[in-house]
Write a protein that holds these residues in place. Structure first.
Motif, PDB file in Angstrom:
ATOM      1  N   ILE A  75       0.820  -1.210   0.000  1.00  0.00           N
ATOM      2  CA  ILE A  75       0.000   0.000   0.000  1.00  0.00           C
ATOM      3  C   ILE A  75       0.852   1.258   0.000  1.00  0.00           C
ATOM      4  CG2 ILE A  75      -1.678   1.343   1.344  1.00  0.00           C
ATOM      5  CD1 ILE A  75      -2.769  -1.317   2.404  1.00  0.00           C
ATOM      6  N   VAL A  76       1.951   1.254   0.754  1.00  0.00           N
ATOM      7  CA  VAL A  76       2.671   2.501   1.029  1.00  0.00           C
ATOM      8  C   VAL A  76       3.857   2.774   0.121  1.00  0.00           C
ATOM      9  CG1 VAL A  76       1.978   2.427   3.440  1.00  0.00           C
ATOM     10  CG2 VAL A  76       4.164   1.450   2.789  1.00  0.00           C
ATOM     11  N   VAL A  77       4.365   1.769  -0.582  1.00  0.00           N
ATOM     12  CA  VAL A  77       5.568   1.995  -1.394  1.00  0.00           C
ATOM     13  C   VAL A  77       5.293   3.001  -2.496  1.00  0.00           C
ATOM     14  CG1 VAL A  77       7.121   0.919  -3.061  1.00  0.00           C
ATOM     15  CG2 VAL A  77       6.708  -0.176  -0.865  1.00  0.00           C
ATOM     16  N   GLY A  78       4.117   2.928  -3.120  1.00  0.00           N
ATOM     17  CA  GLY A  78       3.755   3.913  -4.137  1.00  0.00           C
ATOM     18  C   GLY A  78       4.138   3.491  -5.534  1.00  0.00           C
ATOM     19  N   MET A  79       3.419   4.031  -6.492  1.00  0.00           N
ATOM     20  CA  MET A  79       3.684   3.781  -7.909  1.00  0.00           C
ATOM     21  C   MET A  79       3.753   5.121  -8.634  1.00  0.00           C
ATOM     22  SD  MET A  79       4.112   0.578  -8.398  1.00  0.00           S
ATOM     23  CE  MET A  79       3.931   0.416 -10.168  1.00  0.00           C
ATOM     24  N   PRO A  80       4.916   5.520  -9.165  1.00  0.00           N
ATOM     25  CA  PRO A  80       6.190   4.812  -8.994  1.00  0.00           C
ATOM     26  C   PRO A  80       6.742   5.035  -7.593  1.00  0.00           C
ATOM     27  CG  PRO A  80       6.549   6.870 -10.148  1.00  0.00           C
ATOM     28  CD  PRO A  80       5.053   6.754  -9.953  1.00  0.00           C
ATOM     29  N   PRO A  81       7.597   4.128  -7.114  1.00  0.00           N
ATOM     30  CA  PRO A  81       8.164   4.296  -5.775  1.00  0.00           C
ATOM     31  C   PRO A  81       9.133   5.471  -5.723  1.00  0.00           C
ATOM     32  CG  PRO A  81       9.176   2.426  -6.895  1.00  0.00           C
ATOM     33  CD  PRO A  81       8.047   2.885  -7.767  1.00  0.00           C
ATOM     34  N   ASN A  82       9.241   6.061  -4.551  1.00  0.00           N
ATOM     35  CA  ASN A  82      10.203   7.148  -4.341  1.00  0.00           C
ATOM     36  C   ASN A  82      11.606   6.544  -4.295  1.00  0.00           C
ATOM     37  OD1 ASN A  82      11.849   9.204  -3.335  1.00  0.00           O
ATOM     38  ND2 ASN A  82      10.258  10.026  -2.000  1.00  0.00           N
ATOM     39  N   PRO A  83      12.490   6.908  -5.228  1.00  0.00           N
ATOM     40  CA  PRO A  83      13.835   6.315  -5.248  1.00  0.00           C
ATOM     41  C   PRO A  83      14.683   6.677  -4.039  1.00  0.00           C
ATOM     42  CG  PRO A  83      13.691   8.147  -6.795  1.00  0.00           C
ATOM     43  CD  PRO A  83      12.295   7.903  -6.305  1.00  0.00           C
ATOM     44  N   MET A  84      14.250   7.689  -3.272  1.00  0.00           N
ATOM     45  CA  MET A  84      14.988   8.091  -2.077  1.00  0.00           C
ATOM     46  C   MET A  84      14.661   7.201  -0.875  1.00  0.00           C
ATOM     47  SD  MET A  84      16.699  10.763  -3.136  1.00  0.00           S
ATOM     48  CE  MET A  84      17.155  11.730  -1.701  1.00  0.00           C
ATOM     49  N   HIS A  85      13.611   6.396  -0.986  1.00  0.00           N
ATOM     50  CA  HIS A  85      13.117   5.646   0.170  1.00  0.00           C
ATOM     51  C   HIS A  85      13.303   4.141   0.009  1.00  0.00           C
ATOM     52  CE1 HIS A  85      10.093   9.099   1.253  1.00  0.00           C
ATOM     53  NE2 HIS A  85      11.351   9.416   1.475  1.00  0.00           N
ATOM     54  N   THR A  86      13.694   3.492   1.101  1.00  0.00           N
ATOM     55  CA  THR A  86      13.708   2.035   1.174  1.00  0.00           C
ATOM     56  C   THR A  86      12.865   1.625   2.386  1.00  0.00           C
ATOM     57  OG1 THR A  86      15.750   2.051   2.489  1.00  0.00           O
ATOM     58  CG2 THR A  86      15.976   1.790   0.096  1.00  0.00           C
ATOM     59  N   PHE A  87      12.339   0.390   2.324  1.00  0.00           N
ATOM     60  CA  PHE A  87      11.443  -0.079   3.377  1.00  0.00           C
ATOM     61  C   PHE A  87      11.864  -1.465   3.838  1.00  0.00           C
ATOM     62  CE2 PHE A  87       9.093   2.896   0.812  1.00  0.00           C
ATOM     63  CZ  PHE A  87       8.335   3.623   1.715  1.00  0.00           C
ATOM     64  N   GLU A  88      11.763  -1.681   5.143  1.00  0.00           N
ATOM     65  CA  GLU A  88      11.954  -3.004   5.714  1.00  0.00           C
ATOM     66  C   GLU A  88      10.840  -3.261   6.713  1.00  0.00           C
ATOM     67  OE1 GLU A  88      15.811  -4.130   7.118  1.00  0.00           O
ATOM     68  OE2 GLU A  88      16.850  -2.822   5.685  1.00  0.00           O
ATOM     69  N   THR A  89      10.357  -4.498   6.750  1.00  0.00           N
ATOM     70  CA  THR A  89       9.317  -4.855   7.717  1.00  0.00           C
ATOM     71  C   THR A  89       9.934  -5.655   8.853  1.00  0.00           C
ATOM     72  OG1 THR A  89       8.754  -6.860   6.476  1.00  0.00           O
ATOM     73  CG2 THR A  89       7.517  -4.855   5.958  1.00  0.00           C
ATOM     74  N   VAL A  90       9.399  -5.447  10.061  1.00  0.00           N
ATOM     75  CA  VAL A  90       9.948  -6.077  11.257  1.00  0.00           C
ATOM     76  C   VAL A  90       8.809  -6.646  12.100  1.00  0.00           C
ATOM     77  CG1 VAL A  90      11.395  -5.781  13.305  1.00  0.00           C
ATOM     78  CG2 VAL A  90      11.811  -4.358  11.274  1.00  0.00           C
ATOM     79  N   ALA A  91       8.748  -7.973  12.211  1.00  0.00           N
ATOM     80  CA  ALA A  91       7.817  -8.637  13.134  1.00  0.00           C
ATOM     81  C   ALA A  91       8.613  -8.996  14.378  1.00  0.00           C
ATOM     82  CB  ALA A  91       7.220  -9.880  12.477  1.00  0.00           C
ATOM     83  N   TYR A  92       8.252  -8.405  15.521  1.00  0.00           N
ATOM     84  CA  TYR A  92       9.108  -8.475  16.713  1.00  0.00           C
ATOM     85  C   TYR A  92       8.350  -9.111  17.868  1.00  0.00           C
ATOM     86  CZ  TYR A  92      13.496  -6.716  18.756  1.00  0.00           C
ATOM     87  OH  TYR A  92      14.751  -6.606  19.285  1.00  0.00           O
ATOM     88  N   PHE A  93       8.928 -10.164  18.445  1.00  0.00           N
ATOM     89  CA  PHE A  93       8.291 -10.806  19.592  1.00  0.00           C
ATOM     90  C   PHE A  93       8.790 -10.154  20.876  1.00  0.00           C
ATOM     91  CE2 PHE A  93       7.934 -14.171  22.861  1.00  0.00           C
ATOM     92  CZ  PHE A  93       6.563 -14.325  22.831  1.00  0.00           C
ATOM     93  N   ASP A  94       8.058  -9.145  21.309  1.00  0.00           N
ATOM     94  CA  ASP A  94       8.379  -8.419  22.537  1.00  0.00           C
ATOM     95  C   ASP A  94       7.231  -7.464  22.804  1.00  0.00           C
ATOM     96  OD1 ASP A  94       9.700  -7.418  24.752  1.00  0.00           O
ATOM     97  OD2 ASP A  94      11.644  -7.306  23.731  1.00  0.00           O
ATOM     98  N   SER A  95       7.237  -6.839  23.969  1.00  0.00           N
ATOM     99  CA  SER A  95       6.265  -5.783  24.220  1.00  0.00           C
ATOM    100  C   SER A  95       6.613  -4.590  23.340  1.00  0.00           C
ATOM    101  CB  SER A  95       6.296  -5.373  25.691  1.00  0.00           C
ATOM    102  OG  SER A  95       7.547  -4.764  26.007  1.00  0.00           O
ATOM    103  N   LEU A  96       5.647  -3.699  23.174  1.00  0.00           N
ATOM    104  CA  LEU A  96       5.853  -2.579  22.257  1.00  0.00           C
ATOM    105  C   LEU A  96       7.044  -1.719  22.673  1.00  0.00           C
ATOM    106  CD1 LEU A  96       4.819  -0.928  19.833  1.00  0.00           C
ATOM    107  CD2 LEU A  96       3.430   0.378  21.453  1.00  0.00           C
ATOM    108  N   VAL A  97       7.063  -1.263  23.925  1.00  0.00           N
ATOM    109  CA  VAL A  97       8.111  -0.336  24.369  1.00  0.00           C
ATOM    110  C   VAL A  97       9.475  -1.017  24.389  1.00  0.00           C
ATOM    111  CG1 VAL A  97       8.962   1.012  26.332  1.00  0.00           C
ATOM    112  CG2 VAL A  97       6.565   1.176  25.659  1.00  0.00           C
ATOM    113  N   ASP A  98       9.564  -2.226  24.962  1.00  0.00           N
ATOM    114  CA  ASP A  98      10.844  -2.925  25.012  1.00  0.00           C
ATOM    115  C   ASP A  98      11.335  -3.260  23.612  1.00  0.00           C
ATOM    116  OD1 ASP A  98      10.872  -2.791  27.739  1.00  0.00           O
ATOM    117  OD2 ASP A  98      10.128  -4.823  28.064  1.00  0.00           O
ATOM    118  N   GLY A  99      10.417  -3.670  22.751  1.00  0.00           N
ATOM    119  CA  GLY A  99      10.801  -3.996  21.378  1.00  0.00           C
ATOM    120  C   GLY A  99      11.326  -2.791  20.636  1.00  0.00           C
TER     121      GLY A  99
END
Length: 281
Positions: A75-99
């Motif tokens: 949804i967020v990368v866009g068409m065409p994508p912004n060449p200045m931006h890169t994206f990584e996704t992170v699924a983290y097993f921890d509480s929100l603040v500690d993570g």
């Protein structure tokens, strides 16, 4: 390269914060880490489950979270994508603040950008409980973006201060870079009934001038009244685009957070709120 962490609970508010961050750094090389912590989703369902059940659910939630993050990325990368931006996704097993704190340290994150409230927050308040916890305990600058706020360049920035804090150059650099990029006006607002500053306050005021050389600085005072109301009035009168405060021990912001005046923050703040952490990292 700028590094920005976007915590998400897959709500509209979280998506709006991500899109705001993309606009804010539209012309700057930036890596966005889209982050979801899912510990509560595991233990919330099976508080008395066996270790085997917990491990099974952990795996299921991890797979489910990664799938949702990938869908969000589409949804967020866009068409065409912004060449200045890169994206990584992170699924983290921890509480929100500690993570968030662990990831901030690991990846040397410059800024956390999040919505002011999540899917389950009380709609009568501006800030949800998770946002307040991140403000309090995450050792990184945090920018909270209200869902109803339509992006505009932060040309006018309000920075309430009592000049009592020995500011840290690293934290002020973020504000200086941001305000300098947009040629912003930064209004340092001192709420007081006294005209003169102490030597300590004078020194900290001079340091602000030396550290914030790129934006246009204005030093203003207003009479003592309910602090949150004074800030709200100034935001409305001067048409501010962003509110900036510093979280430190014995600071004005800490007083608002910890001394049962959190409701004051939940009045009607309708502009992005940047909290800089004057804490050791």
């Amino acid at each position: 390269m700028r590094t920005v962490l976007i915590p998400t609970d897959f709500s509209k508010n979280a998506l709006h914060a991500l899109k705001y961050a993309q606009e804010l750094y539209k012309c700057e090389r930036t890596c966005f880490f889209i982050f979801h912590a899912y510990t509560d989703e595991v233990y919330g369902e099976f508080k008395t489950a066996s270790p085997e059940q917990i491990e099974k659910l952990k795996l299921e939630k991890k797979v489910e979270t990664e799938k949702k993050l990938d869908q969000l990325l589409d949804i967020v990368v866009g068409m065409p994508p912004n060449p200045m931006h890169t994206f990584e996704t992170v699924a983290y097993f921890d509480s929100l603040v500690d993570g968030i704190n662990d990831f901030v340290d690991e990846m040397n994150i410059d800024l956390v950008v999040m919505g002011t409230k999540g899917e389950t927050s009380d709609h009568k308040t501006t800030f949800g409980s998770y946002t307040i916890e991140v403000f309090k305990y995450v050792k990184c600058p945090v920018l909270a973006v209200p869902e109803e706020f339509e992006y505009r360049q932060p040309k006018n920035i309000l920075f309430p201060t009592d000049y009592m804090l020995p500011y840290k150059r690293r934290e002020l650099k973020l504000l200086g870079d941001l305000a300098g990029k947009f040629k912003s006006n930064v209004y340092c607002l001192y709420i007081t009934d006294f005209e003169e500053l102490s030597p300590r306050q004078e020194d900290n005021k001079i340091f602000l001038k030396e550290a914030l050389t790129r934006p246009y600085l204005f030093f203003e005072t207003t009479a003592v009244k309910n602090r949150a109301n004074a800030i709200m009035e100034y935001i409305d009168e001067k048409n501010m685009d962003m509110l900036v405060m510093v979280n430190s021990r014995h600071s004005f912001f800490e007083d608002m957070l910890y001394r049962s005046t959190v409701d004051l923050l939940s009045l009607k703040i309708k502009i992005p709120f940047l909290v800089m952490q004057n804490l050791n990292r």
